[in-house]
Design a protein around this motif. Structure first.
Motif: not given
Length: 352
Positions: A13-14, A38-43
């Motif tokens: 997703a990221a 970005r990865v943390r927001d997706v998580a």
């Protein structure tokens, strides 16, 4: 069922590799700030809770933690002076290795298998295995190293650390007999799980706990040599959760026409309770009654009067147990430590 979000889902997703996504949660300093955010927001948007620590630990093959197992309630580790001292020694050794501790209760037979099999540890320290063949069996099934803080077992295939309880008891009896005492009572640690109160020699010999059996045998071995009729020595079995029974038993002992001038206590905890009971009744220690304990916990030096005791090298025993687990060589190790007579102010010469 709700779908479990995995790390691969976050990476997809990221728009990053699974390795990059893993670094975000495990080694974030390796990832650029904008990619990390970005990865943390997706998580967060997908409800990802982070990597499963069990999987990471299993992949590593080491947990860096030790399980402490007791057949007592877990409160035993905090309420009993000996257990507290041993816990402190084990904790210090674990701190030196940056290792953790997990407390495991074997008290509930129905939960025992689950408690042992699910513990995330590198090995186990067993506090007592006299009545624990099932515990040993389950621990072996885990194929992890384990060591018993008890040498009484005759099973030479079990690694064990302990003291010679017979020899320690002989030290205690010789000290009191050497002070001229000839009238004794023994306040014993448990011989069985359920019973408390006065016991016969046959009861002692049939007891499941070798620590208590060996200490009675050690006391009697010395006292008989001083001409004491050991058959006439009252032996009171105690249980930590039944202190009132200990007090009632002491009442019967000292209501006798010719009460003892010395108490042989199989633990410092029992000795503390006995001294308190004697003081409440106006009997001085050691003026009227000498009292000796067994363990050598730190509280004994601060007690009033300071307690004469048979000291176990608790710190050394706990440290060795940790080293045997974390540095497991695969060999069976059995180590017997010596006890030491520590003379303080709770014992004195018998009255003429």
């Amino acid at each position: 069922m709700e779908k479990v979000v995995r790390l691969v889902d976050i990476a997809k997703a990221a728009g990053v590799s699974q390795g990059t996504a893993s670094n975000v949660f495990n080694r974030p300093h390796l990832v650029r700030d904008e990619v990390r955010e970005r990865v943390r927001d997706v998580a967060r948007s997908l409800g990802y809770r982070g990597p499963d620590p069990k999987g990471r630990l299993l992949r590593a093959g080491k947990v860096n933690a030790i399980g402490l197992v007791t057949a007592e309630p877990l409160s035993y580790f905090f309420e009993d002076p000996y257990a507290r001292a041993m816990m402190a020694a084990i904790s210090q050794a674990c701190d030196a290795h940056s290792a953790g501790i997990a407390l495991v209760s074997a008290m509930n037979e129905q939960r025992l298998a689950w408690n042992v099999q699910s513990a995330l540890v590198d090995g186990f320290i067993l506090f007592c295995i006299d009545e624990g063949p099932r515990l040993v069996e389950l621990t072996r099934e885990r194929q992890l190293p384990f060591v018993a803080l008890h040498l009484g077992t005759k099973d030479e295939t079990i690694s064990a650390i302990g003291v010679d309880n017979f020899a320690g008891a002989r030290l205690a009896a010789r000290h009191l007999a050497g002070l001229g005492h000839r009238k004794f009572a023994i306040l014993a640690t448990p011989l069985t799980d359920e019973h408390y109160g006065f016991v016969t020699l046959a009861d002692v010999q049939a007891g499941i706990y070798s620590t208590s059996r060996d200490r009675v045998a050690g006391y009697f071995d010395v006292l008989a040599g001083f001409g004491v009729d050991t058959a006439g020595i009252p032996v009171l079995e105690t249980q930590s959760e039944h202190e009132e029974a200990l007090r009632e038993g002491l009442g019967q002992i000292f209501a006798a026409a010719d009460p003892p001038t010395a108490l042989l206590c199989m633990s410092d905890r029992i000795a503390f309770a006995a001294i308190t009971w004697l003081a409440e009744r106006g009997l001085s220690v050691p003026g009227d009654v000498s009292v000796i304990g067994f363990d050598g916990v730190a509280e004994g030096a601060q007690f009033r009067p300071p307690l004469t005791t048979i000291a176990q090298p608790i710190h050394d025993m706990g440290q060795l147990a940790v080293e045997m687990i974390l540095g497991d060589s695969g060999d069976i190790q059995r180590r017997e430590f010596e006890t030491e007579l520590v003379v303080r102010e709770s014992t004195a010469a018998a009255k003429k």
